[in-house]
Scaffold this motif. Structure first.
Motif, PDB file in Angstrom:
ATOM      1  N   LEU A  27       0.792  -1.633   0.908  1.00 53.46           N
ATOM      2  CA  LEU A  27       0.193  -0.212  -0.085  1.00 53.46           C
ATOM      3  C   LEU A  27       1.107   1.201   0.108  1.00 53.46           C
ATOM      4  N   PRO A  28       0.417   2.130  -0.489  1.00 52.00           N
ATOM      5  CA  PRO A  28       1.370   3.118  -0.841  1.00 52.00           C
ATOM      6  C   PRO A  28       0.405   4.205   0.806  1.00 52.00           C
ATOM      7  N   SER A  29       1.784   4.724   1.283  1.00 52.73           N
ATOM      8  CA  SER A  29       1.408   5.833   2.256  1.00 52.73           C
ATOM      9  C   SER A  29       0.710   7.545   1.601  1.00 52.73           C
ATOM     10  N   ASP A  30       1.540   8.122   1.114  1.00 52.66           N
ATOM     11  CA  ASP A  30       0.543   9.331   0.847  1.00 52.66           C
ATOM     12  C   ASP A  30      -1.094   9.063   0.475  1.00 52.66           C
ATOM     13  N   PRO A  31      -1.437  10.107   1.431  1.00 53.32           N
ATOM     14  CA  PRO A  31      -2.538  10.207   1.812  1.00 53.32           C
ATOM     15  C   PRO A  31      -3.432  10.002   0.284  1.00 53.32           C
ATOM     16  N   ARG A  32      -3.288  10.908  -0.742  1.00 54.49           N
ATOM     17  CA  ARG A  32      -3.876  11.168  -2.075  1.00 54.49           C
ATOM     18  C   ARG A  32      -3.667   9.293  -3.193  1.00 54.49           C
ATOM     19  N   ALA A  33      -2.648   9.001  -3.136  1.00 51.55           N
ATOM     20  CA  ALA A  33      -2.350   7.461  -3.458  1.00 51.55           C
ATOM     21  C   ALA A  33      -3.219   6.740  -2.752  1.00 51.55           C
ATOM     22  N   ALA A  46      -5.005  14.904  -7.306  1.00 49.75           N
ATOM     23  CA  ALA A  46      -3.827  14.371  -7.830  1.00 49.75           C
ATOM     24  C   ALA A  46      -4.005  14.154  -9.093  1.00 49.75           C
ATOM     25  N   SER A  47      -2.793  14.588 -10.444  1.00 50.64           N
ATOM     26  CA  SER A  47      -2.630  13.883 -11.262  1.00 50.64           C
ATOM     27  C   SER A  47      -2.371  12.593 -11.731  1.00 50.64           C
ATOM     28  N   LEU A  84       0.376  10.340  -9.421  1.00 56.70           N
ATOM     29  CA  LEU A  84      -0.724   8.919  -8.748  1.00 56.70           C
ATOM     30  C   LEU A  84       0.469   8.032  -9.322  1.00 56.70           C
ATOM     31  N   GLN A  85       1.409   7.900 -10.693  1.00 54.90           N
ATOM     32  CA  GLN A  85       1.975   6.547 -11.026  1.00 54.90           C
ATOM     33  C   GLN A  85       3.212   7.253 -10.720  1.00 54.90           C
ATOM     34  N   ARG A  86       3.981   8.572 -10.642  1.00 54.76           N
ATOM     35  CA  ARG A  86       4.444   8.228  -9.208  1.00 54.76           C
ATOM     36  C   ARG A  86       5.086   7.681  -7.752  1.00 54.76           C
ATOM     37  N   LEU A  87       4.293   8.418  -7.562  1.00 53.07           N
ATOM     38  CA  LEU A  87       4.289   7.541  -6.050  1.00 53.07           C
ATOM     39  C   LEU A  87       3.677   6.096  -5.901  1.00 53.07           C
ATOM     40  N   PHE A  88       3.163   5.508  -6.966  1.00 49.97           N
ATOM     41  CA  PHE A  88       2.846   3.975  -6.397  1.00 49.97           C
ATOM     42  C   PHE A  88       3.727   3.104  -6.919  1.00 49.97           C
TER      43      PHE A  88
END
Length: 254
Positions: free
Chosen positions: A148-154, A180-181, A185-189
């Protein structure tokens, strides 16, 4: 002496039976005992701060003591779970993982639940405990984990994907309103899960496919449940993930 030292109450293994309605959630909690999260019917979603699993009755989730976790029910769930008192970690039991519940392990779980608690100093109970730990440590790991990602948006976007893995909407469409764009999101994941967003969604769909197949769904139905309109594309994706076709996977289900 080993048992008494690690468990002052004298009960190194405890079983619990419970029935839960669809949508019931056991909120995030922690306890010093390790837990084997298992249900004889229904599907559970088990989540820790770093990962989530969707588990059918042919699988269980091992959660070491001290690990925060929550359990959400999908459909009516008949849980038969075990708690193991703190002890020296056996190989294979140091981290959360999904395990294959073979027939012997399933019957052992149900037997312990019927007993209620295994008592230290009882030779028969100690043999049961030893066999349980041996089977758990040696059990095959099922490839059902989703980091799971940690950033709230992701993290919020991940929840949307998990809530409806079969959604036909494109990722760009689903990204609208997420804060988020799609590119962000792709970068965060990729940075936080080690998977591209596309691969993450694909693995979420494979989780759903395993649940459907384990429940006896035909391959075509499992494909639709996982968001595939083409059975051939589903079969190819499933084989790439698990190394076997969906039909062969069903025959291997305990």
């Amino acid at each position: 002496m080993r048992q008494t030292a690690r468990d002052p109450d004298g009960f190194p293994v405890r079983g619990l039976a419970g029935t839960y309605r669809d949508g019931h959630v056991l909120d995030r909690h922690t306890h010093p005992w390790a837990q084997l999260v298992y249900a004889v019917s229904g599907v559970m979603r088990v989540a820790t701060p770093g990962a989530t699993w969707l588990t059918p009755p042919t699988r269980a989730i091992w959660v070491p003591g001290g690990t925060p976790h929550e359990i959400a029910m999908r459909g009516a769930v008949a849980m038969r779970t075990l708690y193991l008192a703190p002890s020296g970690e056996a190989p294979g039991l140091s981290a959360c993982r999904a395990i294959e519940v073979q027939p012997l392990l399933r019957e052992l779980i149900l037997h312990i639940v019927r007993i209620g608690m295994l008592q230290a100093g009882n030779p028969a109970h100690e043999r049961i405990e030893a066999l349980l730990v041996e089977l758990l440590a040696a059990a095959e790991t099922a490839p059902l984990e989703l980091p799971l990602p940690s950033d709230p948006r992701a993290a919020g976007f991940a929840e949307r994907l998990l809530a409806d893995p079969a959604a036909e909407a494109s990722l760009s469409e689903m990204a609208r309103g997420s804060g988020a764009s799609l590119r962000t999101l792709q970068r965060l994941f990729q940075a936080e899960t080690g998977l591209s967003l596309e691969a993450w969604r694909g693995r979420a769909r494979m989780q759903q496919a395993v649940v459907s197949l384990s429940a006896g769904a035909p391959v075509t139905e499992a494909a639709l449940d996982a968001g595939y309109q083409s059975a051939s594309a589903f079969i190819a994706a499933f084989k790439k993930t698990f190394g076997v076709t969906p039909a062969r996977y069903r025959t291997r289900t305990p």
